[in-house]
Design a protein around this motif. Structure first.
Motif, PDB file in Angstrom:
ATOM      1  N   ARG A  52       8.486 -29.665 -36.013  1.00 56.86           N
ATOM      2  CA  ARG A  52       8.487 -30.464 -37.237  1.00 56.86           C
ATOM      3  C   ARG A  52       9.448 -31.649 -37.099  1.00 56.86           C
ATOM      4  O   ARG A  52       9.112 -32.779 -37.459  1.00 56.86           O
ATOM      5  N   VAL A  53      10.648 -31.410 -36.582  1.00 58.80           N
ATOM      6  CA  VAL A  53      11.620 -32.500 -36.409  1.00 58.80           C
ATOM      7  C   VAL A  53      11.075 -33.560 -35.455  1.00 58.80           C
ATOM      8  O   VAL A  53      11.196 -34.765 -35.706  1.00 58.80           O
ATOM      9  N   ASP A  54      10.462 -33.128 -34.362  1.00 62.54           N
ATOM     10  CA  ASP A  54       9.932 -34.063 -33.372  1.00 62.54           C
ATOM     11  C   ASP A  54       8.889 -34.992 -33.975  1.00 62.54           C
ATOM     12  O   ASP A  54       8.737 -36.144 -33.532  1.00 62.54           O
ATOM     13  N   ALA A  55       8.160 -34.490 -34.966  1.00 57.25           N
ATOM     14  CA  ALA A  55       7.083 -35.284 -35.562  1.00 57.25           C
ATOM     15  C   ALA A  55       7.585 -36.308 -36.584  1.00 57.25           C
ATOM     16  O   ALA A  55       6.805 -37.145 -37.048  1.00 57.25           O
ATOM     17  N   LEU A  56       8.868 -36.263 -36.930  1.00 57.88           N
ATOM     18  CA  LEU A  56       9.378 -37.119 -38.000  1.00 57.88           C
ATOM     19  C   LEU A  56       9.753 -38.523 -37.539  1.00 57.88           C
ATOM     20  O   LEU A  56       9.874 -39.425 -38.367  1.00 57.88           O
ATOM     21  N   GLY A  57      10.003 -38.715 -36.269  1.00 57.66           N
ATOM     22  CA  GLY A  57      10.362 -40.029 -35.772  1.00 57.66           C
ATOM     23  C   GLY A  57      11.711 -40.528 -36.253  1.00 57.66           C
ATOM     24  O   GLY A  57      11.901 -41.729 -36.482  1.00 57.66           O
ATOM     25  N   LEU A  58      12.680 -39.630 -36.383  1.00 55.79           N
ATOM     26  CA  LEU A  58      14.013 -40.017 -36.830  1.00 55.79           C
ATOM     27  C   LEU A  58      14.758 -40.748 -35.726  1.00 55.79           C
ATOM     28  O   LEU A  58      14.526 -40.517 -34.531  1.00 55.79           O
ATOM     29  N   GLY A  89      15.454 -36.700 -43.632  1.00 54.22           N
ATOM     30  CA  GLY A  89      14.983 -35.697 -42.694  1.00 54.22           C
ATOM     31  C   GLY A  89      14.918 -34.313 -43.298  1.00 54.22           C
ATOM     32  O   GLY A  89      13.943 -33.577 -43.090  1.00 54.22           O
ATOM     33  N   GLN A  90      15.944 -33.937 -44.057  1.00 52.04           N
ATOM     34  CA  GLN A  90      15.939 -32.621 -44.691  1.00 52.04           C
ATOM     35  C   GLN A  90      14.755 -32.463 -45.640  1.00 52.04           C
ATOM     36  O   GLN A  90      14.101 -31.419 -45.674  1.00 52.04           O
TER      37      GLN A  90
END
Length: 455
Positions: free
Chosen positions: A167-173, A133-134
């Motif tokens: 940006r975080v929301d788009a990563l699908g973590l 993620g980072q």
């Protein structure tokens, strides 16, 4: 030769205190604020042969850096960590013979797992959890900001409307990795991620050569031996002009020949140029005639995104060194060991919203600690709420979405005889001590050139 100690003794006695609210009649340059930006600018202007008067509303130098000896240790209530990849800071460290010491490495890590339960493991396990993620959050940094010294160039213009949360929301973590990555960045930017521009994450990574691990190290690893207050006192001792403490500026009025600066006690000082070092969130605390430039008015009205808190916590007993992360919705999102005594452990914590944590309440801090690292008994707390401080109204600068590319260039420009030097309008390490030093050097050079040309 005057020693640093004797110079500082003079600065902190009658020479630097207001006498009946009166400043001296005039100077070539009045510098408002004695933080890193103001002290560096004053030093450089003095070396250029100009008469300088520094007006500082606080009773100390240092601005948003402040070393306070509580809980049995030198605690940095404001800016703390430095690194050799911060060129302006490192040059000043070398100039004044300052050394660094590393914050202790954590052997244990705590974070939130499924359902918000606290998980325990090693630091290596936590780093493995956040690594993908980072990297993904700043993966396009070299295209977005190809030159860290010019952060508004490159493809950042097409990305600046995004928040870090976008940006975080788009990563699908998955939930665990998502919460951990959000907590890490909420700690960095001292804000909720939907309020913080993606530009802040990208420009910090760009300043660290595009490497997120180096960015982590640069922002939270090495402290200054002797504290930040010792550092700024050494700088102050090198200022040839007068530093007047307890001198709050209320008004700056430009005139045909320069400016008249009015103090809270009614005294006035005339100057050919003025350098303001106030942060964006606090600059409207002074009356400006004519008014501030549009970019400063707009940014000040919006405020920058950082709205958080920093708190020092003393816990009973010698606790194994650790780092703990909660979530960006908790009062504290980051907590880590800084000092270990025989019978106590001193921790430093960060939260993204100062209104969520009453740092004067031992019970409130205990509850915040329990949520991320159960089993500790909090015995003392030390903090300064910079958001409630009228001279700062912020911790460190974090842009909101859109602010970087819209405003940075304009915030760096003088308005008549008034110049602006602040970590808030630095190009490289904006929001860091390095940025404050950069801005002080930049505006001192500009002012000296203007006055040399004017004759």
């Amino acid at each position: 030769m005057v020693t640093e100690v004797s110079r500082m003794s003079a600065l902190m006695t009658g020479a630097s205190r207001p006498r009946g609210g009166q400043a001296r009649a005039g100077a070539d340059v009045v510098v408002i604020g004695a933080g890193f930006a103001g002290l560096v600018a004053a030093r450089e202007l003095g070396r250029a042969g100009l008469g300088v008067l520094v007006l500082e509303a606080r009773g100390r130098v240092g601005g948003r850096t402040w070393t306070d000896r509580r809980l049995g240790h030198d605690l940095e209530l404001g800016g703390t960590w430095v690194h050799w990849v911060q060129p302006h800071t490192w040059a000043e460290m070398t100039r004044y013979g300052r050394q660094i010491t590393a914050s202790p490495a954590a052997g244990q890590a705590y974070w939130l797992g499924a359902g918000g339960t606290v998980r325990a493991g090693t630091l290596e396990e936590f780093m493995a959890l956040i690594a993908a993620g980072q990297q993904a959050i700043v993966d396009d940094v070299r295209a977005a900001i190809p030159r860290a010294v010019d952060p508004a160039a490159g493809q950042i213009g097409a990305l600046d409307a995004l928040s870090i949360q976008d940006r975080v929301d788009a990563l699908g973590l998955d939930d665990e990795a998502r919460t951990a990555n959000e907590a890490v960045w909420a700690g960095h930017v001292n804000a909720r991620l939907d309020q913080a521009g993606l530009s802040s994450a990208l420009r910090w990574a760009a300043a660290a050569g595009g490497h997120w691990k180096l960015m982590h190290e640069a922002s939270a690893t090495y402290r200054v031996v002797g504290g930040m207050s010792g550092f700024t006192q050494a700088l102050a001792a090198d200022v040839a002009g007068e530093i007047r403490l307890g001198a709050a500026v209320t008004r700056v009025a430009q005139t045909a020949g320069g400016a008249v600066v009015t103090l809270a006690g009614g005294g006035q000082a005339r100057a050919r140029r003025v350098i303001s070092t106030l942060p964006v969130n606090a600059i409207a605390g002074i009356e400006w005639q004519p008014g501030l430039p549009g970019a400063w008015q707009r940014a000040s009205a919006e405020t920058v995104a950082s709205q958080g808190i920093k708190v020092w916590v003393k816990a009973r007993g010698r606790v194994p060194r650790f780092v703990a992360y909660a979530s960006q919705r908790h009062p504290l999102c980051v907590l880590k060991t800084e000092f270990t005594d025989d019978d106590a452990t001193v921790l430093v914590g960060f939260g993204p919203d100062h209104t969520q944590l009453d740092v004067t309440s031992l019970a409130a801090v205990q509850a915040a600690v329990d949520a991320m690292r159960p089993g500790l008994e909090v015995t003392e707390v030390a903090a300064h709420d910079w958001m409630k401080d009228p001279l700062s109204r912020t911790t460190w600068m974090t842009h909101r979405p859109g602010q970087l590319t819209r405003d940075l260039a304009a915030l760096q420009q003088p308005a008549g005889v008034v110049h602006f030097a602040s970590s808030d309008n630095a190009s490289l390490w904006g929001g860091f001590i390095d940025g404050a030093i950069e801005s002080g050097l930049r505006e001192a050079r500009r002012v000296a050139a203007e006055l040399a040309q004017a004759g």
